[in-house]
Design a protein around this motif. Structure first.
Motif, mmCIF file in Angstrom:
data_model
loop_
_atom_site.group_PDB
_atom_site.id
_atom_site.type_symbol
_atom_site.label_atom_id
_atom_site.label_comp_id
_atom_site.label_asym_id
_atom_site.label_seq_id
_atom_site.Cartn_x
_atom_site.Cartn_y
_atom_site.Cartn_z
ATOM 1 N N LEU A 122 10.332 -17.289 -6.159
ATOM 2 C CA LEU A 122 10.120 -16.526 -4.922
ATOM 3 C C LEU A 122 11.214 -16.824 -3.899
ATOM 4 O O LEU A 122 11.456 -16.016 -2.994
ATOM 5 C CB LEU A 122 8.751 -16.857 -4.336
ATOM 6 C CG LEU A 122 7.546 -16.503 -5.217
ATOM 7 C CD1 LEU A 122 6.249 -16.925 -4.527
ATOM 8 C CD2 LEU A 122 7.522 -15.021 -5.558
ATOM 9 N N GLY A 123 11.880 -17.956 -4.049
ATOM 10 C CA GLY A 123 13.016 -18.268 -3.195
ATOM 11 C C GLY A 123 14.190 -17.330 -3.396
ATOM 12 O O GLY A 123 15.113 -17.308 -2.569
ATOM 13 N N ASP A 127 13.854 -14.382 2.867
ATOM 14 C CA ASP A 127 12.780 -15.192 3.444
ATOM 15 C C ASP A 127 11.899 -14.411 4.417
ATOM 16 O O ASP A 127 10.968 -14.967 4.996
ATOM 17 C CB ASP A 127 13.322 -16.462 4.098
ATOM 18 C CG ASP A 127 14.315 -16.194 5.219
ATOM 19 O OD1 ASP A 127 14.332 -15.063 5.756
ATOM 20 O OD2 ASP A 127 15.083 -17.113 5.560
ATOM 21 N N ARG A 128 12.167 -13.123 4.570
ATOM 22 C CA ARG A 128 11.291 -12.245 5.354
ATOM 23 C C ARG A 128 10.687 -11.130 4.506
ATOM 24 O O ARG A 128 10.109 -10.178 5.042
ATOM 25 C CB ARG A 128 12.059 -11.659 6.531
ATOM 26 C CG ARG A 128 12.444 -12.687 7.589
ATOM 27 C CD ARG A 128 13.313 -12.067 8.682
ATOM 28 N NE ARG A 128 13.533 -12.992 9.783
ATOM 29 C CZ ARG A 128 14.465 -13.941 9.795
ATOM 30 N NH1 ARG A 128 15.257 -14.101 8.736
ATOM 31 N NH2 ARG A 128 14.610 -14.741 10.841
ATOM 32 N N ASP A 129 10.818 -11.237 3.205
ATOM 33 C CA ASP A 129 10.333 -10.174 2.322
ATOM 34 C C ASP A 129 8.811 -10.090 2.363
ATOM 35 O O ASP A 129 8.122 -11.105 2.155
ATOM 36 C CB ASP A 129 10.791 -10.441 0.882
ATOM 37 C CG ASP A 129 10.672 -9.199 -0.003
ATOM 38 O OD1 ASP A 129 9.543 -8.664 -0.096
ATOM 39 O OD2 ASP A 129 11.677 -8.783 -0.580
ATOM 40 N N LEU A 132 6.265 -11.800 -0.172
ATOM 41 C CA LEU A 132 5.763 -13.175 -0.062
ATOM 42 C C LEU A 132 4.331 -13.165 0.471
ATOM 43 O O LEU A 132 3.471 -13.915 -0.012
ATOM 44 C CB LEU A 132 6.668 -13.988 0.857
ATOM 45 C CG LEU A 132 8.073 -14.272 0.307
ATOM 46 C CD1 LEU A 132 9.033 -14.583 1.446
ATOM 47 C CD2 LEU A 132 8.040 -15.414 -0.694
ATOM 48 N N PHE A 172 10.132 -23.694 -2.378
ATOM 49 C CA PHE A 172 10.689 -22.372 -2.122
ATOM 50 C C PHE A 172 12.205 -22.384 -2.021
ATOM 51 O O PHE A 172 12.826 -21.325 -1.965
ATOM 52 C CB PHE A 172 10.100 -21.794 -0.835
ATOM 53 C CG PHE A 172 8.684 -21.312 -0.972
ATOM 54 C CD1 PHE A 172 8.386 -20.098 -1.575
ATOM 55 C CD2 PHE A 172 7.633 -22.089 -0.502
ATOM 56 C CE1 PHE A 172 7.076 -19.654 -1.694
ATOM 57 C CE2 PHE A 172 6.319 -21.650 -0.613
ATOM 58 C CZ PHE A 172 6.034 -20.432 -1.218
ATOM 59 N N ARG A 181 9.956 -20.253 6.452
ATOM 60 C CA ARG A 181 9.568 -18.843 6.587
ATOM 61 C C ARG A 181 8.815 -18.349 5.361
ATOM 62 O O ARG A 181 7.833 -17.612 5.473
ATOM 63 C CB ARG A 181 10.810 -17.996 6.857
ATOM 64 C CG ARG A 181 11.322 -18.115 8.285
ATOM 65 C CD ARG A 181 12.364 -17.058 8.594
ATOM 66 N NE ARG A 181 13.649 -17.366 7.990
ATOM 67 C CZ ARG A 181 14.638 -18.003 8.622
ATOM 68 N NH1 ARG A 181 14.470 -18.421 9.868
ATOM 69 N NH2 ARG A 181 15.780 -18.230 8.013
ATOM 70 N N ARG A 182 9.258 -18.764 4.176
ATOM 71 C CA ARG A 182 8.567 -18.307 2.961
ATOM 72 C C ARG A 182 7.170 -18.914 2.868
ATOM 73 O O ARG A 182 6.204 -18.221 2.525
ATOM 74 C CB ARG A 182 9.403 -18.663 1.731
ATOM 75 C CG ARG A 182 10.692 -17.862 1.623
ATOM 76 C CD ARG A 182 11.489 -18.240 0.374
ATOM 77 N NE ARG A 182 12.702 -17.434 0.260
ATOM 78 C CZ ARG A 182 13.882 -17.783 0.766
ATOM 79 N NH1 ARG A 182 14.015 -18.948 1.422
ATOM 80 N NH2 ARG A 182 14.937 -16.993 0.626
ATOM 81 N N CYS A 376 13.449 -10.276 -7.704
ATOM 82 C CA CYS A 376 13.798 -11.689 -7.880
ATOM 83 C C CYS A 376 14.936 -11.908 -8.865
ATOM 84 O O CYS A 376 15.737 -12.845 -8.688
ATOM 85 C CB CYS A 376 12.583 -12.484 -8.350
ATOM 86 S SG CYS A 376 11.327 -12.766 -7.076
#
Length: 534
Positions: A122-123, A127-129, A132, A172, A181-182, A376
């Motif tokens: 997921l990283g 980080d604003r997706d 998540l 993350f 953020r994640r 991803c």
């Protein structure tokens, strides 16, 4: 969760013994003997146990750290889990808080639970997706359906050490703000989806070189560096209203000069969590059976007593509960017992609150996995087009992994290619046949996600992989922890697609890439080491 009376009422109408019992969260095993199940029912009744944390089985890696016991396979572990939860709840006078480490979904502990990507995959997302958040929502729905109230996630550790033996793929990423953020978006999804979450493992397990399941790690950083790196994700989660923080079994001399594990340190919990982070919610210990603490305090109930005395409100995987319960009742300060009982009971009240009108996920489990795969998968290198690589001239596909059937079938149906199967754990040359063509596509799925033993890849297999990359034109498709790429000589490789894990949807997305139908959208969440020849 069944109706729970307000905490003020409970403080007035429960005994000291009942309040202390609510602080214990022993392990429950999905696959266990009837004798052990009956013993746990009796423990719940006699000691007024507050919650249970479910694990797969006594032989699983989370509990049998150094052993080689055979792990039982139960094709309906999920059904067994649901029935056990009902059974244990019937044994309890007060509703049990049911928890599980479901960092990448129920599949972390349950064979037929829905799997999602681990955190490092997921990283690869921005980080604003919003995906998540959707992962948190979807996991919450799965947990609620199973009877789980509390997902002991997200991992808030910043993985500063590429060789970290226990965090690595569970984090993350490697930057404080990116992890923060994640983790925050993921937690928001859990909360809106109707379950509790937990930031772990304070003060941060990402820069360790020792697995705390086996021994006590130490982090030799000053307070300023901890503040600017390790603490950042925890501060973000506290601001987000996280339900709990889990203490890690690691020594941090800058926070506790005596060298006590953070999970047993009044300084780390009192000054670090309560004062520095300003967090007044529930603090839960990491599993107290882990050797980082249990080997150093072997007396019956000793480690649980120390964890309570340090300021943990809930004692996860506590053992020797009768002895620990009696000692806390006998020696514990009344104010501390009542404060911890209050926080634990408020977790139960919060389960009812967040679970009353949960936000429904926008995706089915498979639909979410397809969306994640599309965003991803990461192209770490490309010299030319992958479709042309496979479509022009003889090519051999080396299938180096156990779970690559969808990828195998898709390549076979689309391209003219020879196929070889490798056993990456084998040291025998016949298990690693060499191809006769100059162009090679390697589909690589290392046997393990953790780095111990070179991710399960034998020395012979590493030599064979290096020989392919040195002497052939190679495109590598990696269905594993990206840190494993640091083992390989990749400086001459034509292309590297990082597909992270062998879920069917990720294999299908990798096929679309090699057919020229999809461009990878992910960003590599780690910095790879220079190749040994680079």
């Amino acid at each position: 969760m069944p109706d729970t009376r307000p905490v003020e009422h409970m403080l007035r109408h429960t005994t000291r013994e009942e309040q202390v019992g609510q602080l214990f969260m022993p392990a429950a095993f999905i696959n266990d003997t009837e004798e052990a199940i009956v013993r746990l029912e009796e423990l719940i009744r006699e000691f007024h146990i507050g919650g249970l944390c479910f694990f797969h089985s006594p032989a699983s890696a989370a509990t049998n750290f150094e052993g080689k016991k055979e792990i039982p396979h139960n094709p309906d572990s999920l059904g067994t889990l649901k029935e056990l939860i009902r059974r244990y709840q019937r044994a309890a006078r007060y509703p049990l808080l049911i928890a599980m480490d479901a960092e990448w979904g129920l599949a972390m502990r349950v064979e037929n639970g829905e799997p999602y990507p681990y955190a490092l995959c997921l990283g690869a997302l921005s980080d604003r997706d919003p995906l998540l958040y959707q992962v948190g929502l979807r996991m919450a729905a799965d947990c609620r359906d199973a009877g789980i109230h509390w997902n002991l996630a997200p991992v808030a550790d910043v993985n500063c050490n590429p060789g970290n033996p226990v965090i690595g793929y569970r984090a993350f990423g490697t930057t404080p703000e990116g992890v923060a953020r994640r983790a925050s978006l993921f937690y928001r999804g859990l909360k809106d989806g109707g379950i509790l979450g937990c930031g772990k493992h304070f003060p941060g397990h990402g820069d360790t070189a020792v697995d705390s399941h086996l021994a006590l790690p130490a982090i030799d950083k000053g307070a300023a560096e901890l503040e600017s790196t390790e603490f950042v994700p925890f501060r973000r989660l506290v601001a987000e209203g996280v339900d709990a923080i889990m203490t890690g079994h690691l020594a941090v001399p800058a926070l506790d000069p005596e060298g006590l594990p953070a999970s047993l340190s009044p300084a780390v919990i009192g000054q670090g969590i309560r004062q520095n982070l300003g967090f007044d919610g529930a603090v839960i210990s990491d599993a107290l059976n882990m050797h980082a603490v249990s080997k150093n305090y072997p007396g019956p109930g000793e480690v649980a007593w120390r964890a309570f005395a340090a300021g943990n409100d809930m004692l996860c995987f506590a053992e020797d509960i009768p002895e620990a319960h009696r000692r806390i009742c006998r020696e514990g300060e009344t104010d501390q017992i009542e404060a911890s009982f209050r926080r634990v009971w408020q977790l139960k009240e919060r389960v009812r609150e967040v679970g009353s009108k949960p936000v429904q996920p926008a995706h089915s489990p498979a639909g979410l996995r397809r969306e994640l795969a599309a965003k991803c998968l990461t192209e770490a290198r490309a010299d030319g087009e992958p479709a042309a690589f496979l479509g022009e001239g003889p090519v051999t596909v080396v299938l180096a992994g156990r779970d690559l059937l969808p990828f195998h079938a898709g390549i076979r149906d689309q391209f003219q290619a020879d196929f070889l199967e490798w056993d990456l754990a084998a040291d025998r040359p016949e298990a690693l046949p060499m191809p006769g063509t100059q162009k090679i596509l390697i589909a690589l799925q290392p046997p393990a996600l953790k780095p111990a033993g070179n991710f399960g890849i034998s020395a012979a297999a590493l030599r064979a992989l290096d020989a392919l990359m040195e002497n052939h034109r190679v495109w590598l498709c990696h269905f594993g922890n990206p840190y494993a790429l640091n083992l390989l000589q990749t400086d001459r490789v034509a292309g590297i697609l990082v597909a992270y894990l062998p879920l069917a949807e990720f294999q299908q997305q990798a096929l679309a890439y090699f057919r020229g139908e999809a461009r990878p959208a992910g960003e590599l969440p780690i910095q790879l080491k220079p190749s040994r020849n680079g």
